[in-house]
Design a protein around this motif. Structure first.
Motif, PDB file in Angstrom:
ATOM      1  N   MET A  47       6.372  -1.067  -6.519  1.00  0.00           N
ATOM      2  CA  MET A  47       7.526  -0.323  -5.450  1.00  0.00           C
ATOM      3  C   MET A  47       5.929   0.361  -4.988  1.00  0.00           C
ATOM      4  O   MET A  47       5.864   0.542  -3.674  1.00  0.00           O
ATOM      5  CB  MET A  47       8.183   1.090  -6.250  1.00  0.00           C
ATOM      6  N   THR A  48       4.139   0.550  -4.838  1.00  0.00           N
ATOM      7  CA  THR A  48       4.077   1.025  -4.586  1.00  0.00           C
ATOM      8  C   THR A  48       3.421  -0.158  -3.047  1.00  0.00           C
ATOM      9  O   THR A  48       3.602   0.095  -1.636  1.00  0.00           O
ATOM     10  CB  THR A  48       2.569   1.357  -4.451  1.00  0.00           C
ATOM     11  N   GLY A  49       4.023  -1.297  -3.685  1.00  0.00           N
ATOM     12  CA  GLY A  49       3.922  -2.270  -2.664  1.00  0.00           C
ATOM     13  C   GLY A  49       4.501  -2.964  -1.982  1.00  0.00           C
ATOM     14  O   GLY A  49       4.984  -2.712  -0.774  1.00  0.00           O
ATOM     15  N   VAL A  50       5.772  -2.133  -1.924  1.00  0.00           N
ATOM     16  CA  VAL A  50       7.048  -2.431  -1.575  1.00  0.00           C
ATOM     17  C   VAL A  50       6.947  -1.823  -0.312  1.00  0.00           C
ATOM     18  O   VAL A  50       7.227  -1.999   0.693  1.00  0.00           O
ATOM     19  CB  VAL A  50       8.168  -2.423  -2.060  1.00  0.00           C
TER      20      VAL A  50
ATOM     21  N   GLY B   9       5.421  -1.409   5.515  1.00  0.00           N
ATOM     22  CA  GLY B   9       4.763  -0.814   6.129  1.00  0.00           C
ATOM     23  C   GLY B   9       4.838   1.238   5.943  1.00  0.00           C
ATOM     24  O   GLY B   9       4.335   1.533   6.820  1.00  0.00           O
ATOM     25  N   TRP B  10       4.921   2.280   5.252  1.00  0.00           N
ATOM     26  CA  TRP B  10       4.755   3.291   4.703  1.00  0.00           C
ATOM     27  C   TRP B  10       2.969   3.573   5.319  1.00  0.00           C
ATOM     28  O   TRP B  10       2.113   2.805   4.458  1.00  0.00           O
ATOM     29  CB  TRP B  10       5.228   4.080   4.382  1.00  0.00           C
ATOM     30  N   PRO B  11       2.518   4.453   5.583  1.00  0.00           N
ATOM     31  CA  PRO B  11       0.937   5.221   5.804  1.00  0.00           C
ATOM     32  C   PRO B  11       1.391   5.382   4.215  1.00  0.00           C
ATOM     33  O   PRO B  11       2.363   5.855   3.232  1.00  0.00           O
ATOM     34  CB  PRO B  11       1.434   6.214   6.765  1.00  0.00           C
ATOM     35  N   LEU B  12      -0.582   5.670   4.265  1.00  0.00           N
ATOM     36  CA  LEU B  12      -0.824   5.975   2.665  1.00  0.00           C
ATOM     37  C   LEU B  12      -0.283   7.280   2.551  1.00  0.00           C
ATOM     38  O   LEU B  12       0.663   7.254   0.813  1.00  0.00           O
ATOM     39  CB  LEU B  12      -2.310   6.046   2.463  1.00  0.00           C
ATOM     40  N   TRP B  13      -0.133   8.520   3.009  1.00  0.00           N
ATOM     41  CA  TRP B  13       0.872   9.466   3.007  1.00  0.00           C
ATOM     42  C   TRP B  13       1.693   9.799   2.510  1.00  0.00           C
ATOM     43  O   TRP B  13       2.045  10.440   1.934  1.00  0.00           O
ATOM     44  CB  TRP B  13      -0.015  10.479   3.663  1.00  0.00           C
TER      45      TRP B  13
ATOM     46  N   TYR C 158       0.161  -7.785  -2.707  1.00  0.00           N
ATOM     47  CA  TYR C 158      -1.543  -7.506  -2.036  1.00  0.00           C
ATOM     48  C   TYR C 158      -1.174  -6.840  -0.556  1.00  0.00           C
ATOM     49  O   TYR C 158      -0.503  -7.032  -0.118  1.00  0.00           O
ATOM     50  CB  TYR C 158      -2.543  -8.531  -1.250  1.00  0.00           C
ATOM     51  N   PHE C 159      -2.426  -5.770  -0.713  1.00  0.00           N
ATOM     52  CA  PHE C 159      -2.491  -4.851  -0.052  1.00  0.00           C
ATOM     53  C   PHE C 159      -3.253  -5.275   1.273  1.00  0.00           C
ATOM     54  O   PHE C 159      -4.492  -4.816   1.145  1.00  0.00           O
ATOM     55  CB  PHE C 159      -2.361  -3.713  -0.685  1.00  0.00           C
ATOM     56  N   LYS C 160      -3.283  -6.355   1.906  1.00  0.00           N
ATOM     57  CA  LYS C 160      -3.956  -6.539   3.285  1.00  0.00           C
ATOM     58  C   LYS C 160      -3.749  -6.016   3.850  1.00  0.00           C
ATOM     59  O   LYS C 160      -4.713  -5.788   5.351  1.00  0.00           O
ATOM     60  CB  LYS C 160      -3.813  -8.086   3.708  1.00  0.00           C
ATOM     61  N   GLU C 161      -2.474  -5.061   4.621  1.00  0.00           N
ATOM     62  CA  GLU C 161      -2.738  -4.133   5.849  1.00  0.00           C
ATOM     63  C   GLU C 161      -3.213  -3.006   5.572  1.00  0.00           C
ATOM     64  O   GLU C 161      -3.368  -2.257   6.377  1.00  0.00           O
ATOM     65  CB  GLU C 161      -0.751  -3.691   6.008  1.00  0.00           C
ATOM     66  N   THR C 162      -3.239  -2.811   4.074  1.00  0.00           N
ATOM     67  CA  THR C 162      -3.831  -1.142   3.893  1.00  0.00           C
ATOM     68  C   THR C 162      -5.144  -1.352   2.976  1.00  0.00           C
ATOM     69  O   THR C 162      -4.947  -0.740   1.702  1.00  0.00           O
ATOM     70  CB  THR C 162      -2.962  -0.222   3.022  1.00  0.00           C
TER      71      THR C 162
END
Length: 336
Positions: free
Chosen positions: A97-100, A106-110, A163-167
């Motif tokens: 779900m973190t990956g989703v 495209g949600w920000p980390l915060w 994969y978290f390529k965008e973050t």
């Protein structure tokens, strides 16, 4: 003339004396666990020149972090006399779900990271409802959730890693060093902070007191006016939050959300809790003991691997340690 009588022994210790014995028994088991940890460290230090190195010790702490965070939440559940078998696959689902949230949506980390942690709380909430309201045995309720979580991880991810390529900053949550010039991951610091918070919650807050009360005598707790259903749901939900944190950190460590695995981690977490002196029958436990138990499991696993012990024998050794810990708990209860 007034006759006075002295209390006669009925074979049962006064409540105050029983409480003192119970506390002493728990402290003794924690001390035994700590001494065992020192002995294991000394043994593997002698057995392998590669064990007591800085990089290997950091690896042990990294391994203890995820399992330890799972064990922190599980401690609350086991103190109530329950069990949670869904924490391993639940952690994997929270990672997915973190990956989703971060990659697909495209949600920000915060926003994405807290959402994944809260998703873990949702898993715990469902477990709590099944146990407290539907009256399912905790073993069955959480076994079902274990299978559901494993299946949903595959369905949501399409059976492929995310994969978290965008973050790229996401992997810093677990791996960023907090000591300049040395490798000491932020994830380990998070584990230490969470352990301190969990210890305060268990020992000093109402949810901790009710967890002990429910585990000691659920019927008496209900008769005293405590809403056992509400507090059980709260405890399982809180344990789910720890699962969410572990899922986020595990995904951060790998820089990817892996949809497979997780089964077996629940056994390591439960083993850490039991080795640390928390009783599987409920009513007794401590966070300090759980942290020590997590370190014992991590040191054992790492040490056996460093000394080239086959994987199958590693499981045998850990299983024997669990049996010894449970037997010590039985002896402690008889003494109390």
């Amino acid at each position: 003339m007034t006759m006075t009588t002295t209390p006669t022994s009925t074979g049962a210790a006064p409540p105050a004396r029983s409480a003192i014995r119970a506390r002493l028994g728990g402290s003794v088991q924690q001390l035994l666990a700590f001494v065992s940890l020192i002995v294991i460290l000394a043994f593997f230090t002698i057995a392998s020149p590669y064990f007591l190195t800085y990089s290997n010790l950091v690896g042990i702490l990294m391994a203890a972090t995820v399992t330890g965070i799972l064990a922190l939440g599980t401690t609350f559940v086991i103190v109530t006399g329950g069990i949670d078998l869904s924490i391993g696959t639940g952690m994997i689902l929270c990672g997915v779900m973190t990956g989703v949230f971060l990659t697909y949506w495209g949600w920000p980390l915060w926003l994405g990271v807290p959402a994944a942690v809260l998703f873990g709380g949702l898993i715990g909430f469902v477990n709590g409802v099944n146990v407290a309201i539907l009256r399912l045995p905790p073993f069955i309720a959480t076994l079902g959730m274990m299978l559901i979580s494993a299946g949903l991880s595959l369905v949501i991810s399409g059976t492929k890693p995310i994969y978290f390529k965008e973050t790229p900053d996401f992997q810093l949550l677990m791996n960023q060093s907090v000591i300049p010039g040395q490798r000491f991951p932020l994830g380990v610091v998070i584990f230490i902070v969470l352990a301190a918070v969990a210890a305060i919650v268990l020992a000093k807050t109402i949810i901790g007191r009710y967890a002990f009360s429910i585990g000691s005598n659920e019927a008496a707790t209900a008769l005293s006016g405590v809403n056992v259903v509400k507090w059980k749901i709260a405890i399982y939900s809180m344990a789910g939050l720890f699962v969410g944190v572990a899922g986020v950190l595990a995904a951060s460590r790998l820089s990817s959300a892996q949809p497979v695995g997780g089964m077996g981690l629940e056994l390591e977490a439960i083993a850490a809790v039991v080795i640390g002196g928390t009783s599987l029958q409920g009513g007794k436990g401590s966070i300090l003991g759980t942290v020590i138990g997590s370190l014992i499991v991590a040191v054992l696993t790492n040490g056996l691997r460093v000394t080239a012990v086959p994987q199958e024998w590693q499981s045998v050794v850990v299983g024997c340690v669990i049996l010894v810990a449970v037997y010590v708990d039985i002896l402690r209860r008889k003494g109390a």
